[in-house]
Design a protein around this motif. Structure first.
Motif, PDB file in Angstrom:
ATOM      1  N   GLN A 132     -14.222   5.743   7.265  1.00  0.00           N
ATOM      2  CA  GLN A 132     -15.641   6.062   7.373  1.00  0.00           C
ATOM      3  C   GLN A 132     -16.317   5.755   6.052  1.00  0.00           C
ATOM      4  O   GLN A 132     -15.729   5.942   4.981  1.00  0.00           O
ATOM      5  CB  GLN A 132     -15.842   7.538   7.731  1.00  0.00           C
TER       6      GLN A 132
ATOM      7  N   PRO B 246     -18.846   5.729  12.113  1.00  0.00           N
ATOM      8  CA  PRO B 246     -18.038   5.055  11.089  1.00  0.00           C
ATOM      9  C   PRO B 246     -18.848   4.723   9.836  1.00  0.00           C
ATOM     10  O   PRO B 246     -18.306   4.724   8.732  1.00  0.00           O
ATOM     11  CB  PRO B 246     -17.563   3.777  11.797  1.00  0.00           C
TER      12      PRO B 246
ATOM     13  N   ALA C 289     -11.998   7.237   3.572  1.00  0.00           N
ATOM     14  CA  ALA C 289     -13.456   7.338   3.470  1.00  0.00           C
ATOM     15  C   ALA C 289     -13.918   6.783   2.133  1.00  0.00           C
ATOM     16  O   ALA C 289     -13.179   6.778   1.142  1.00  0.00           O
ATOM     17  CB  ALA C 289     -13.912   8.788   3.621  1.00  0.00           C
TER      18      ALA C 289
END
Length: 851
Positions: free
Chosen positions: A503, A638, A694
């Protein structure tokens, strides 16, 4: 033309039993990081080479061999740890990368050390000679050769292990496998053809069987390439004076083209001596673009006692010659005097360091090609490159085959090597630092760039998840001038996170929405336009009660110009307390305003706080905070993009000086507060799921780091990110834009792209960790030879885009070329910059009222 036999009869483990009866032990060495490292690090590399020479007593062979990098092996490292079935976009990217790498043909240099195992007893030497003679008879009669006994293998292995134990651990001596030994021989037979397979990898837990001479391909050696002559009869057998060796394998089922090789010897060193750094003459072999140049060093190391005894004998001979020429004035006497002084100086060097040894070395450099003309042309270019550096290499006529065998482990040293030997101490030999590398990046992970530190192109992996396992931050910062390729680098790194199932939180401060369009092109994205919001970023609605109160306090205190310990600051703190909010049903910032503004708040000073708060609550710039009718942001996409192009920010001076800060406009105060809030949101989102990769991507990050609160948030993100598999991906036009010196130093992976200003270029390179001293050549290279523009609208040719310098998480520094994604859709997304259409207007222009 006779068939020449290769020297190896049998292999067991890393032991090579040869036709001469001598047993050799083979090792792969790892080069030491060198490149653009500071001078003090280079001195350490030199000292380790001195220790290497002192560990090798007697004869040895050191090879620097060009090896290709298999595109499939590189892509396998990109795929490792990723379920391709669940991430088809990454699967497609990896497939497309194979084609890209096949066109580029990346490679590396491997270092090979082969050492003959000595025999100290006369009886053992007799046994070796007898065994060699008997083996020749067996070969002549066609009888099966006897296998080497397990007892002898074990005895020789102990000898080999003792040698390996003396080699400095930094070189990581690894016993060569039988398959690797066969690979080396095959490589030496097919140089210049570009047909090498990859070096066989060692699989853990798998024990490889030994090999016999039959595993080594037979070859025909044609010195002077006489087989290519058009003449027939006796003319075809006349000696050839061409300095080329033709090697082919006519007996193989799959007939390969011949390899043409030119073997050159180092014949002269700089007259004034070598200055370190700058004495690394073998690096010239890596500077030949598109050409694979192998080299070999035949070494013979002698102890101090051996050398001093030899020197004493030489001095006795000199004294006799002096007495014979006593009273004679001639050039010969001057020559003898010079030799005497050299011997005295040499003896003094050995006397001052009892650990010092003498190193006799012969260097052979091999150029090759698919034709004699190409091999000779390459050899000529290499010789010129050495000449420019004040070193001289020559290709002796008539000795091309002997020099080939000089580079083959297990073969006795040919006599021609003595003609080109150089004699020095281990300290001076170490100045040539032959075993160095310029590797960058990680062992696995996404392919971020090509390593172009030398003409031998390598690859650079950047693995955020892998760094987290090693407790290293995966954060990356890119510094560069406008148009240098900074945004393409940031987007490419962001692509890797999203396509591998991670993400990304992005700040897009561009008016045209460059990062918004990119994120929308590669993934499902949520866009938060803070100027025209469709979702709320109210911390009281997004965070837990306790965390929400902390974030709002850090947001509103500077916004309202309140001190936490003041009376009004205490009122705001009391109202935000979770217990107080629960008692009075305060669930949002809008409820806080209502409560303070006559909504039942009995705290002393509530009206004053409400008055200040109303000024900001009714502003259109704060709708994203105070409009309770907006749905709260659900950070599940995302890609989450915060559009901040409408925000105004105070200057550094306006923040630092109280009287200037009090005069700030609402827009600037709100802008500062919202950037701080976005940084906090990014940290919270990225840390939410430790099992999901992330990243927080922010170009022009000075918008966050221009004040202490922003720097503090990013520092905490960077320090704790590895625990949550999260990383910063930051962009700036100057290192100072990344924050204070501590923040700058916390970013382990650093990239510097083109800078046209000399002072800024120097600061960027110093941030990388380069030791510039009085050398401005790298500064000039960064300014003028890094993604250089042609002068037409600053246009940069395609093959020069993305160039820069990189420091990886291990501190290695090199020159790179960032690789845009290989798939067409991804490449188009990262390289496309939005252009304003003729009918479009800026946000400011659209707000004008036509009268």
């Amino acid at each position: 033309m006779p068939l020449t036999k290769q020297p190896t009869r049998q292999i067991a483990s890393n032991l090579r039993f040869t036709r001469s009866g001598v047993v050799w032990a083979d090792y792969l060495l790892e080069g030491l990081e060198y490149g653009y490292r500071p001078t003090k690090d280079k001195r350490t590399v030199r000292d380790l080479h001195r220790m290497l020479a002192r560990a090798l007593h007697g004869e040895s062979l050191l090879l620097g061999v060009c090896a290709g990098l298999d595109p499939l092996a590189i892509v396998e490292r990109m795929e490792r740890g990723v379920d391709l079935a669940e991430h088809p976009a990454w699967d497609a990217e990896c497939d497309a990368t194979v084609d890209t790498l096949e066109r580029i043909r990346p490679g590396r240099r491997i270092y090979w050390l082969s050492v003959p195992l000595g025999t100290h007893k006369a009886l053992d030497q007799v046994k070796i000679a007898a065994r060699s003679g008997f083996a020749d008879i067996v070969d002549f009669l066609g009888m099966p050769a006897a296998a080497v006994s397990d007892k002898e293998i074990a005895s020789r292995q102990k000898q080999a292990d003792k040698i390996a134990a003396l080699i400095p651990a930094d070189f990581r001596p690894t016993p060569a496998t039988p398959a690797q030994m066969v690979w080396l021989w095959t490589h030496q037979l097919s140089r210049g053809l570009g047909m090498d397979p990859d070096v066989p990898e060692v699989e853990s837990g798998v024990e490889e069987e030994g090999k016999t001479a039959a595993a080594f391909a037979s070859a025909r050696f044609d010195a002077g390439a006489r087989l290519d002559r058009e003449e027939e009869g006796f003319r075809s057998h006349l000696p050839s004076y061409d300095k080329v060796l033709r090697i082919d394998q006519p007996w193989e089922l799959e007939k390969l083209p011949p390899s043409y090789q030119v073997n050159m010897c180092l014949s002269d060193l700089p007259a004034g001596g070598s200055l370190f750094p700058g004495s690394e003459f073998l690096s010239i072999c890596d500077d030949q673009a598109g050409r694979d140049i192998d080299w070999a060093m035949r070494l013979h190391v002698r102890s101090t006692d051996e050398v001093r005894a030899k020197n004493r004998r030489a001095l006795v001979n000199l004294n006799e010659q002096f007495h014979q020429r006593d009273g004679e004035q001639s050039h010969a006497m001057s020559h003898l005097q010079g030799i005497s002084e050299d011997l005295a100086e040499y003896d003094s060097l050995l006397e001052n360091d009892r650990m010092e040894v003498e190193v006799e070395f012969t260097t052979v450099v091999t150029a090759a090609g698919p034709s004699a003309e190409e091999a000779l042309a390459t050899a000529k270019d290499v010789a010129k490159a050495f000449e420019v550096a004040n070193y001289r290499i020559v290709a002796p006529t008539g000795f091309q085959e002997e020099l080939f065998w000089a580079c083959v482990p297990g073969h006795p040293k040919p006599s021609i090597c003595s003609e080109f030997r150089q004699i020095t101490t281990s300290g001076k030999w170490a100045m040539y630092v032959p075993c160095v590398r310029h590797d960058l990046g990680d062992a696995t992970g996404p392919l971020l760039a090509l390593n172009i530190s030398t003409a031998r192109i390598g690859v650079v992996h950047h693995d955020i998840a892998g760094k987290a396992v090693r407790d290293v931050s995966g954060s990356l910062a890119v510094v560069g001038d406008l148009g240098s390729g900074k945004s393409v680098t940031l987007k490419t790194a962001g692509n890797h996170i999203i396509d591998r199932g991670g993400q990304l939180v992005v700040v897009d401060s561009t008016v045209l929405g460059e990062y918004e369009r990119w994120a929308g092109a590669i993934a499902e994205s949520t866009v938060v336009n803070v100027g025209e919001p469709t979702v709320s970023l109210d911390p009281l609605r997004m965070f837990s009660p306790r965390r929400g109160a902390e974030v709002v306090e850090s947001l509103l205190m500077p916004l309202l110009d309140l001190e936490p310990a003041s009376r009004l600051g205490a009122v705001l703190s009391d109202v935000l307390d979770p217990a107080y909010r629960s008692k009075h049903d305060i669930e949002s910032l809008a409820d806080v305003v209502t409560h303070l503004n006559g909504g039942g708040c009995s705290l002393n000073g509530a009206e004053d706080v409400a008055e200040r708060l109303r000024v900001f609550a009714r502003s259109s710039y704060t709708k994203v905070l105070f409009d309770a009718s907006l749905p709260v942001l659900r950070p599940t996409s995302p890609a989450i993009v915060f559009r901040t192009h409408t925000l105004s920010l105070p200057s550094h001076d306006e923040v630092q000086h109280q009287h200037l800060y009090r005069q700030l406009s609402i827009q600037k105060r709100v802008g500062r507060a919202l950037y701080q809030l976005i940084a906090e949101l990014a940290k919270t989102i990225c840390f939410a799921d430790p099992d999901r990769l992330a990243g927080f991507l922010c170009d022009e990050v000075h918008r966050i780091t221009d004040w202490p609160e922003g720097v503090s948030t990013l520092k905490q993100f960077n320090l704790d990110g590895r625990k949550h598999d999260a990383a910063l991906i930051l962009g700036s036009q100057a290192p100072e834009g990344l924050g204070d010196p501590t923040m700058q130093s916390l970013i382990p992976t650093r990239i510097v792209m083109r800078q046209t200003d000399a002072d800024l270029a120097r600061r960027c390179l110093e941030w990388l960790g380069m030791d510039l001293q009085d050398d401005d050549s790298i500064v000039k290279e960064l300014r003028e030879q890094t993604s250089p523009s042609t002068g037409r609208d600053n246009f940069v040719e395609e093959h020069r885009r993305g160039e820069g310098y990189m420091r990886d998480a291990s501190g290695n520094i090199g020159r790179i070329k960032v690789m845009a994604p290989a798939t067409e859709s991804r490449r188009k997304a990262v390289t496309t910059t939005p252009k304003r259409s003729e009918g479009s207007k800026s946000t400011a222009a659209s707000e004008l009222v036509t009268v």
